[in-house]
Write a protein that holds these residues in place. Structure first.
Motif, PDB file in Angstrom:
ATOM      1  N   TYR A  67     -45.670   4.318  26.792  1.00 34.69           N
ATOM      2  CA  TYR A  67     -46.554   4.227  27.957  1.00 34.69           C
ATOM      3  C   TYR A  67     -47.075   2.810  28.219  1.00 34.69           C
ATOM      4  CZ  TYR A  67     -46.584   9.301  27.368  1.00 34.69           C
ATOM      5  OH  TYR A  67     -46.207  10.619  27.248  1.00 34.69           O
ATOM      6  N   GLY A  68     -46.712   1.871  27.357  1.00 30.98           N
ATOM      7  CA  GLY A  68     -47.227   0.514  27.512  1.00 30.98           C
ATOM      8  C   GLY A  68     -48.702   0.412  27.173  1.00 30.98           C
ATOM      9  N   THR A  69     -49.153   1.265  26.241  1.00 31.44           N
ATOM     10  CA  THR A  69     -50.560   1.278  25.844  1.00 31.44           C
ATOM     11  C   THR A  69     -50.671   1.002  24.350  1.00 31.44           C
ATOM     12  OG1 THR A  69     -50.444   3.677  25.504  1.00 31.44           O
ATOM     13  CG2 THR A  69     -51.213   2.897  27.657  1.00 31.44           C
ATOM     14  N   LEU A  70     -51.879   0.699  23.895  1.00 32.46           N
ATOM     15  CA  LEU A  70     -52.099   0.435  22.473  1.00 32.46           C
ATOM     16  C   LEU A  70     -52.031   1.714  21.659  1.00 32.46           C
ATOM     17  CD1 LEU A  70     -52.704  -1.575  20.261  1.00 32.46           C
ATOM     18  CD2 LEU A  70     -55.148  -1.342  20.768  1.00 32.46           C
ATOM     19  N   GLY A  71     -52.547   2.794  22.215  1.00 35.63           N
ATOM     20  CA  GLY A  71     -52.488   4.103  21.571  1.00 35.63           C
ATOM     21  C   GLY A  71     -52.039   5.129  22.587  1.00 35.63           C
ATOM     22  N   ASN A 123     -56.687   9.932  29.239  1.00 31.67           N
ATOM     23  CA  ASN A 123     -56.817  11.063  30.158  1.00 31.67           C
ATOM     24  C   ASN A 123     -55.451  11.617  30.583  1.00 31.67           C
ATOM     25  OD1 ASN A 123     -58.410  12.886  31.529  1.00 31.67           O
ATOM     26  ND2 ASN A 123     -58.454  11.685  33.417  1.00 31.67           N
ATOM     27  N   GLN A 124     -54.525  11.692  29.621  1.00 31.96           N
ATOM     28  CA  GLN A 124     -53.193  12.212  29.913  1.00 31.96           C
ATOM     29  C   GLN A 124     -52.704  13.009  28.705  1.00 31.96           C
ATOM     30  OE1 GLN A 124     -50.418   9.301  31.415  1.00 31.96           O
ATOM     31  NE2 GLN A 124     -48.636  10.527  30.868  1.00 31.96           N
ATOM     32  N   GLU A 125     -52.209  14.203  28.983  1.00 31.82           N
ATOM     33  CA  GLU A 125     -51.709  15.031  27.895  1.00 31.82           C
ATOM     34  C   GLU A 125     -50.359  14.503  27.423  1.00 31.82           C
ATOM     35  OE1 GLU A 125     -50.667  19.732  26.911  1.00 31.82           O
ATOM     36  OE2 GLU A 125     -51.611  19.155  28.825  1.00 31.82           O
ATOM     37  N   VAL A 126     -50.214  14.362  26.114  1.00 31.67           N
ATOM     38  CA  VAL A 126     -48.980  13.848  25.536  1.00 31.67           C
ATOM     39  C   VAL A 126     -48.138  15.024  25.068  1.00 31.67           C
ATOM     40  CG1 VAL A 126     -47.999  12.454  23.677  1.00 31.67           C
ATOM     41  CG2 VAL A 126     -50.070  11.688  24.850  1.00 31.67           C
TER      42      VAL A 126
END
Length: 261
Positions: free
Chosen positions: A107-111, A115-118
């Motif tokens: 996702y291009g995020t650190l973790g 607010n999105q279900e994985v």
């Protein structure tokens, strides 16, 4: 087959001064190579041409052709190329499980994305990526509790989670102790043997795993030499490249540089 990457008459200019000039270069899928050169030789700029973080001067004939496409988007490049550098480790100062750090690579995020279900398949992909570099047992560890070498392999797993065709490793052993270097190099070997194309950037021949056969030597922003490592890893070539009297030692399938003094 089209080369994965082609550079032709690619020039990068900063503050009105050319800092990199590549007359011709091709990279094929399945071909592992190492970029070797002194500080300021243009290695990082060269890599940023591959990852499209930097664009060369405009030419009527495109200077960069990515998988046969002269107008590849950044999204297309990111889906095919994974990147790992020692400086990326500076971001991992938050108390998050290793598994979530790796999932962030999707996702291009650190973790985990906010607010999105994985979905469950993302967790499965994270465990597969961790297994590829031999640290699947760390999935639930707080990333801040890892050794530098363990954290470096987690970064590699994060870059692998989207299954890139090419993995760029920019000075992957910087700051590691001998144990960390051993495991990072072992991970590189496993990935190369599994079919991932490896592009290694380093100052040191010690980082060049046996699966890498091709060297591209950079000096003063230009390609100094490009060819088989057996031909280029010589005392004469390395001494000229680094402007210092050097000797090349061979230890089985590995090489090292030592001062000739």
């Amino acid at each position: 087959m089209q080369p994965f990457l082609q550079l032709h008459n690619a020039q990068v200019v900063r503050a009105g001064r050319p800092i990199l000039n590549i007359e011709g270069f091709q990279l094929a899928l399945g071909e592992n190579l190492a970029l070797l050169g002194p500080n300021g030789s243009g290695k990082s700029t060269f890599i940023k041409l591959i990852t499209r973080e930097i664009l060369p001067l405009y030419r009527e004939e495109p200077s960069v052709v990515f998988m046969g496409n002269p107008r590849a988007t950044l999204a297309q490049v990111k889906s095919s190329v994974g990147t790992v550098s020692s400086t990326m480790q500076d971001q991992m100062t938050v108390h998050l499980p290793v598994e979530e750090i790796v999932i962030g690579g999707l996702y291009g995020t650190l973790g985990l994305p906010f607010n999105q279900e994985v979905p469950s398949q993302d967790y499965e992909a994270a465990r597969e990526a961790l297994a590829l570099v031999g640290v699947e047992d760390l999935a639930w560890r707080d990333v801040t509790t890892l050794s530098t070498g363990q954290a470096r392999r987690v970064l590699i797993a994060k870059s692998l989670i989207h299954k890139p065709q090419v993995l760029v490793l920019d000075e992957p052993c910087t700051g590691l102790d001998p144990e960390g270097m051993h495991y990072v190099r072992r991970s590189m070997r496993a990935l190369a043997q599994a079919g991932t194309t490896i592009v290694l950037v380093s100052h040191y021949p010690e980082d060049i795993i046996p699966e890498i056969d091709r060297l591209v030597l950079l000096k003063d922003g230009c390609v100094f030499a490009d060819g088989p490592k057996q031909q280029l890893l010589t005392a004469e070539t390395m001494s000229t490249l680094f402007d210092a009297p050097l000797e090349v030692n061979r230890h089985g399938e590995y090489f090292s540089l030592v001062s000739a003094y």
